[in-house]
Design a protein around this motif. Sequence first.
Motif, PDB file in Angstrom:
ATOM      1  N   LEU A  95       0.836  -1.206   0.000  1.00  0.00           N
ATOM      2  CA  LEU A  95       0.000   0.000   0.000  1.00  0.00           C
ATOM      3  C   LEU A  95       0.873   1.259   0.000  1.00  0.00           C
ATOM      4  N   ASN A 114       2.496   1.830  -3.334  1.00  0.00           N
ATOM      5  CA  ASN A 114       1.527   2.378  -4.287  1.00  0.00           C
ATOM      6  C   ASN A 114       1.280   3.868  -4.055  1.00  0.00           C
ATOM      7  N   GLU A 115       1.303   4.295  -2.789  1.00  0.00           N
ATOM      8  CA  GLU A 115       1.148   5.734  -2.506  1.00  0.00           C
ATOM      9  C   GLU A 115       2.297   6.523  -3.136  1.00  0.00           C
ATOM     10  N   GLU A 156      -4.807   0.457  -5.454  1.00  0.00           N
ATOM     11  CA  GLU A 156      -5.245   0.878  -4.114  1.00  0.00           C
ATOM     12  C   GLU A 156      -6.508   0.129  -3.689  1.00  0.00           C
ATOM     13  N   GLN A 198      -4.845  10.721   0.667  1.00  0.00           N
ATOM     14  CA  GLN A 198      -4.634   9.290   0.900  1.00  0.00           C
ATOM     15  C   GLN A 198      -3.183   8.928   1.229  1.00  0.00           C
ATOM     16  N   SER A 249      -2.830   7.188   4.918  1.00  0.00           N
ATOM     17  CA  SER A 249      -2.493   5.760   5.071  1.00  0.00           C
ATOM     18  C   SER A 249      -1.376   5.503   6.086  1.00  0.00           C
TER      19      SER A 249
END
Length: 316
Positions: free
Chosen positions: A72, A75-76, A117, A289, A293
């Motif tokens: 995650l 990916n951010e 995501e 986001q 996160s």
Amino acid sequence: MESYFQEGNSSSSSLSSFILEGYEDVGSLRYFYFLITAVLYFVIVIVNTSLIVVICVNRSLHEPMYIFLCSLFVNELYGSTGLFPFLLVQILSDIHTVSVYFCFLQIYCLYTCVNIEFCNLAVMSYDRYLAICCPLQYNTLMTFNKAVIFIIVVWLYSFVKFLITLSLNIRLTFCGNNINSLYCHNFLVAKLACSDPKVNNIYGLFGTVLTILVPLLPIIFSYMKILRVCFSGSKQTRQKAVSTCTPHLTSLLNFSFGCSFVTIQSRFDMSSVPSELRIILSLYFLLIQPLLSPVMFGFQMSKIRNICKHVLCYKC
């Protein structure tokens, strides 16, 4: 030829760039916007990279839950890097143009980021279902190798899915080159096509359904099972479920709202909304986001928090 492009009457054979109209209101505040954007991107990179390093370096965190978190956070970084450096260049530029092929590349990057995501959050919901509903069999049902396979499937599925979108975009011819946005958006680009975009529209609709439906089904299944266990279980089970699922649900709802804002803006006339608010809403899904996160998942988990404290205290 330059005026010909400005009027937006070129075909893809002569069209070399798109004009981004979202920067018209930047004006004298460009340096302020540049500073804010640069600081936000710097924070996103530092925080997410730090958590990735912490998870990778510490063997005690080589568990499925933290592997999903690492995916995650990667990916951010991936999505933010596809947007923020581009924004920084455009804010300081006097001519807000982007080449056709870079525009397609940005669309590919941002759309794969969104799909990864949602799918990553879906896999995490299934992982939480196993941890709460099948605690005794969890280590058997969700091993390290299975977690890695899940992540590989999520990333490959997203990249392959949007390769088709990219190939369909490349074959289009365009009768205009003005995009009313801060960055390239697939729907806005397809609207400029003078060739028949029927295939693009059909696959776009099909792709949107897949982007929503594929993650939604395991999420609904997982939370139905978790709620059933919570209602029939002990108080301790309910507290564990709440503490485990709250960060996940918060992140899921926040990202869904952010993507909804972008979809609404691209399909409806938002001229009555103040330009500053339109800018914030269009960037929300890749602005909030990547900051939320790490806070919701990383620093709220005692294991990661204790390791971070240990590292900071050791350095001090």
